[in-house]
Motif scaffolding. Structure first.
Motif, PDB file in Angstrom:
ATOM      1  N   ARG A  55       0.841  -1.201   0.000  1.00 18.33           N
ATOM      2  CA  ARG A  55       0.000   0.000   0.000  1.00 18.33           C
ATOM      3  C   ARG A  55       0.879   1.255   0.000  1.00 18.33           C
ATOM      4  O   ARG A  55       0.615   2.207  -0.735  1.00 18.33           O
ATOM      5  CB  ARG A  55      -0.924   0.013   1.219  1.00 18.33           C
ATOM      6  N   VAL A  56       1.919   1.234   0.832  1.00 15.20           N
ATOM      7  CA  VAL A  56       2.831   2.390   0.874  1.00 15.20           C
ATOM      8  C   VAL A  56       3.556   2.523  -0.466  1.00 15.20           C
ATOM      9  O   VAL A  56       3.702   3.626  -0.998  1.00 15.20           O
ATOM     10  CB  VAL A  56       3.832   2.258   2.041  1.00 15.20           C
ATOM     11  N   ARG A  57       3.991   1.398  -1.024  1.00 12.29           N
ATOM     12  CA  ARG A  57       4.666   1.422  -2.330  1.00 12.29           C
ATOM     13  C   ARG A  57       3.743   2.011  -3.403  1.00 12.29           C
ATOM     14  O   ARG A  57       4.151   2.848  -4.203  1.00 12.29           O
ATOM     15  CB  ARG A  57       5.094   0.010  -2.737  1.00 12.29           C
ATOM     16  N   ALA A  58       2.484   1.576  -3.404  1.00 10.10           N
ATOM     17  CA  ALA A  58       1.520   2.074  -4.394  1.00 10.10           C
ATOM     18  C   ALA A  58       1.260   3.568  -4.194  1.00 10.10           C
ATOM     19  O   ALA A  58       1.098   4.313  -5.168  1.00 10.10           O
ATOM     20  CB  ALA A  58       0.216   1.285  -4.296  1.00 10.10           C
ATOM     21  N   LEU A  59       1.228   4.019  -2.938  1.00 10.63           N
ATOM     22  CA  LEU A  59       1.026   5.439  -2.670  1.00 10.63           C
ATOM     23  C   LEU A  59       2.181   6.268  -3.226  1.00 10.63           C
ATOM     24  O   LEU A  59       1.966   7.287  -3.885  1.00 10.63           O
ATOM     25  CB  LEU A  59       0.884   5.689  -1.170  1.00 10.63           C
ATOM     26  N   LEU A  60       3.411   5.831  -2.974  1.00 10.76           N
ATOM     27  CA  LEU A  60       4.572   6.562  -3.486  1.00 10.76           C
ATOM     28  C   LEU A  60       4.573   6.583  -5.015  1.00 10.76           C
ATOM     29  O   LEU A  60       4.899   7.604  -5.628  1.00 10.76           O
ATOM     30  CB  LEU A  60       5.864   5.948  -2.948  1.00 10.76           C
ATOM     31  N   ALA A  61       4.178   5.469  -5.626  1.00 10.62           N
ATOM     32  CA  ALA A  61       4.098   5.422  -7.092  1.00 10.62           C
ATOM     33  C   ALA A  61       3.038   6.403  -7.599  1.00 10.62           C
ATOM     34  O   ALA A  61       3.248   7.087  -8.618  1.00 10.62           O
ATOM     35  CB  ALA A  61       3.778   4.005  -7.557  1.00 10.62           C
ATOM     36  N   ARG A  62       1.918   6.493  -6.875  1.00  5.14           N
ATOM     37  CA  ARG A  62       0.853   7.428  -7.280  1.00  5.14           C
ATOM     38  C   ARG A  62       1.312   8.875  -7.145  1.00  5.14           C
ATOM     39  O   ARG A  62       0.985   9.718  -7.983  1.00  5.14           O
ATOM     40  CB  ARG A  62      -0.389   7.176  -6.413  1.00  5.14           C
ATOM     41  N   VAL A  63       2.079   9.161  -6.104  1.00  3.56           N
ATOM     42  CA  VAL A  63       2.619  10.508  -5.923  1.00  3.56           C
ATOM     43  C   VAL A  63       3.513  10.875  -7.108  1.00  3.56           C
ATOM     44  O   VAL A  63       3.409  11.963  -7.677  1.00  3.56           O
ATOM     45  CB  VAL A  63       3.406  10.617  -4.597  1.00  3.56           C
ATOM     46  N   ILE A  64       4.371   9.940  -7.514  1.00  2.00           N
ATOM     47  CA  ILE A  64       5.272  10.198  -8.642  1.00  2.00           C
ATOM     48  C   ILE A  64       4.465  10.441  -9.913  1.00  2.00           C
ATOM     49  O   ILE A  64       4.726  11.396 -10.654  1.00  2.00           O
ATOM     50  CB  ILE A  64       6.267   9.040  -8.824  1.00  2.00           C
ATOM     51  N   VAL A 112       7.164   8.704   6.274  1.00  2.00           N
ATOM     52  CA  VAL A 112       6.669   8.537   4.901  1.00  2.00           C
ATOM     53  C   VAL A 112       6.036   9.840   4.406  1.00  2.00           C
ATOM     54  O   VAL A 112       6.260  10.257   3.260  1.00  2.00           O
ATOM     55  CB  VAL A 112       5.681   7.358   4.801  1.00  2.00           C
ATOM     56  N   ASN A 113       5.278  10.495   5.263  1.00  2.00           N
ATOM     57  CA  ASN A 113       4.659  11.760   4.875  1.00  2.00           C
ATOM     58  C   ASN A 113       5.717  12.812   4.547  1.00  2.00           C
ATOM     59  O   ASN A 113       5.575  13.573   3.590  1.00  2.00           O
ATOM     60  CB  ASN A 113       3.741  12.262   6.001  1.00  2.00           C
ATOM     61  N   ALA A 114       6.797  12.856   5.339  1.00  2.00           N
ATOM     62  CA  ALA A 114       7.878  13.805   5.074  1.00  2.00           C
ATOM     63  C   ALA A 114       8.591  13.479   3.765  1.00  2.00           C
ATOM     64  O   ALA A 114       8.970  14.381   3.005  1.00  2.00           O
ATOM     65  CB  ALA A 114       8.874  13.815   6.229  1.00  2.00           C
ATOM     66  N   VAL A 115       8.774  12.189   3.483  1.00  2.00           N
ATOM     67  CA  VAL A 115       9.385  11.772   2.215  1.00  2.00           C
ATOM     68  C   VAL A 115       8.525  12.248   1.042  1.00  2.00           C
ATOM     69  O   VAL A 115       9.036  12.782   0.054  1.00  2.00           O
ATOM     70  CB  VAL A 115       9.580  10.236   2.166  1.00  2.00           C
ATOM     71  N   ILE A 116       7.211  12.072   1.165  1.00  2.00           N
ATOM     72  CA  ILE A 116       6.309  12.503   0.092  1.00  2.00           C
ATOM     73  C   ILE A 116       6.422  14.003  -0.123  1.00  2.00           C
ATOM     74  O   ILE A 116       6.523  14.478  -1.262  1.00  2.00           O
ATOM     75  CB  ILE A 116       4.855  12.090   0.411  1.00  2.00           C
ATOM     76  N   GLY A 117       6.437  14.778   0.965  1.00  2.00           N
ATOM     77  CA  GLY A 117       6.606  16.227   0.842  1.00  2.00           C
ATOM     78  C   GLY A 117       7.918  16.576   0.163  1.00  2.00           C
ATOM     79  O   GLY A 117       7.973  17.451  -0.716  1.00  2.00           O
ATOM     80  N   GLY A 118       8.981  15.880   0.543  1.00  2.00           N
ATOM     81  CA  GLY A 118      10.289  16.113  -0.072  1.00  2.00           C
ATOM     82  C   GLY A 118      10.307  15.758  -1.548  1.00  2.00           C
ATOM     83  O   GLY A 118      10.910  16.474  -2.368  1.00  2.00           O
ATOM     84  N   ALA A 140      13.383   9.243 -12.575  1.00  2.00           N
ATOM     85  CA  ALA A 140      14.339   8.306 -11.989  1.00  2.00           C
ATOM     86  C   ALA A 140      14.769   8.759 -10.590  1.00  2.00           C
ATOM     87  O   ALA A 140      14.931   7.939  -9.680  1.00  2.00           O
ATOM     88  CB  ALA A 140      15.559   8.157 -12.894  1.00  2.00           C
ATOM     89  N   THR A 141      14.938  10.052 -10.424  1.00  2.00           N
ATOM     90  CA  THR A 141      15.332  10.580  -9.112  1.00  2.00           C
ATOM     91  C   THR A 141      14.233  10.344  -8.087  1.00  2.00           C
ATOM     92  O   THR A 141      14.498   9.889  -6.960  1.00  2.00           O
ATOM     93  CB  THR A 141      15.646  12.081  -9.217  1.00  2.00           C
ATOM     94  N   LEU A 142      13.000  10.640  -8.463  1.00  2.00           N
ATOM     95  CA  LEU A 142      11.886  10.430  -7.527  1.00  2.00           C
ATOM     96  C   LEU A 142      11.707   8.951  -7.206  1.00  2.00           C
ATOM     97  O   LEU A 142      11.427   8.587  -6.064  1.00  2.00           O
ATOM     98  CB  LEU A 142      10.594  11.008  -8.094  1.00  2.00           C
ATOM     99  N   GLU A 143      11.878   8.092  -8.195  1.00  2.00           N
ATOM    100  CA  GLU A 143      11.748   6.653  -7.951  1.00  2.00           C
ATOM    101  C   GLU A 143      12.847   6.157  -7.020  1.00  2.00           C
ATOM    102  O   GLU A 143      12.602   5.293  -6.166  1.00  2.00           O
ATOM    103  CB  GLU A 143      11.771   5.898  -9.277  1.00  2.00           C
ATOM    104  N   THR A 181      14.373   4.146  -1.669  1.00  2.00           N
ATOM    105  CA  THR A 181      15.170   4.303  -0.451  1.00  2.00           C
ATOM    106  C   THR A 181      14.259   4.361   0.775  1.00  2.00           C
ATOM    107  O   THR A 181      14.547   3.754   1.818  1.00  2.00           O
ATOM    108  CB  THR A 181      16.034   5.572  -0.533  1.00  2.00           C
ATOM    109  N   ALA A 182      13.155   5.089   0.643  1.00  2.00           N
ATOM    110  CA  ALA A 182      12.198   5.171   1.748  1.00  2.00           C
ATOM    111  C   ALA A 182      11.588   3.814   2.055  1.00  2.00           C
ATOM    112  O   ALA A 182      11.455   3.417   3.220  1.00  2.00           O
ATOM    113  CB  ALA A 182      11.097   6.181   1.407  1.00  2.00           C
TER     114      ALA A 182
END
Length: 199
Positions: free
Chosen positions: A84-93, A165-171, A183-186, A191-192
């Motif tokens: 779920r966290v992985r999918a959220l980060l992918a959606r943010v990207i 995780v929330n701070a990573v998303i903001g960053g 590639a940088t965001l991925e 890393t997170a």
């Protein structure tokens, strides 16, 4: 008898939201809002009473829209917590590359508003606090699920990891505004995620 409105208020609100999202509160003039919505000044002020009221409603709409997609991901109990966290980060990207101009993302309206207004606009600050609390609750739920399943580390509490995780998303969003490529965001996301995996 009041004259009927001859425009779609919801569409106007969406247009204003995108104007504030792209330019920020201070840099969005009333003329910008007129051009974005297709409304005259009198129609804007008759409907929304002030630029600040229109911004408040636009910010609320943004939060509702963004949180709906995050809820779908983070509350999907068919997926393990880490996924779920992985999918959220992918959606943010993906989101950062849906709204891009001249090689730079327009970022996140809540992040942008936190930086621009939170310290001097109590009403916006209260909205941002409520939004943050809702997002952290969703993240904690997914992380606790992952901790129970053993795919997310239990060495730190779910609240700490949710804030991380929330701070990573903001960053990531700020990095995208600065021109970071996919590639940088991925790499940041991976890393997170690696930090969440039990050792």
């Amino acid at each position: 008898m009041a004259r009927p409105r001859t425009f779609d208020e919801e569409r106007a609100l969406d247009a204003a939201m995108h104007a504030f999202w792209a330019n920020g509160y201070e840099a969005t003039s009333t003329q910008d809002l007129c051009e974005a919505t297709g409304l005259g000044r009198s129609s804007i002020y008759n409907t929304f009473s002030s630029k600040h009221d229109l911004f408040r409603r636009a910010l609320a709409r943004y939060m509702e829209t963004m949180n709906a997609s995050q809820i779908d991901i983070l509350e999907d109990v068919e997926r393990p917590g880490l996924e779920r966290v992985r999918a959220l980060l992918a959606r943010v990207i993906e989101g950062e590359f849906e709204h891009r101009k001249d090689g730079h993302s327009i970022g996140c309206l809540t992040v942008n508003t936190t930086v621009e207004l939170a310290a001097r606009d109590p009403e916006a600050a209260a909205m941002l606090e409520r939004d943050l609390a809702a997002r952290l609750t969703m993240l904690r739920t997914a992380i606790r699920s992952g901790q129970r399943d053993g795919d997310i580390t239990a060495e730190r509490g779910a609240d700490t990891l949710a804030r991380y995780v929330n701070a990573v998303i903001g960053g990531m969003r700020v990095a995208a505004q600065g021109g970071a490529d996919r590639a940088t965001l991925e790499a940041i996301a991976e890393t997170a995620l690696d930090a969440l995996i039990p050792r």
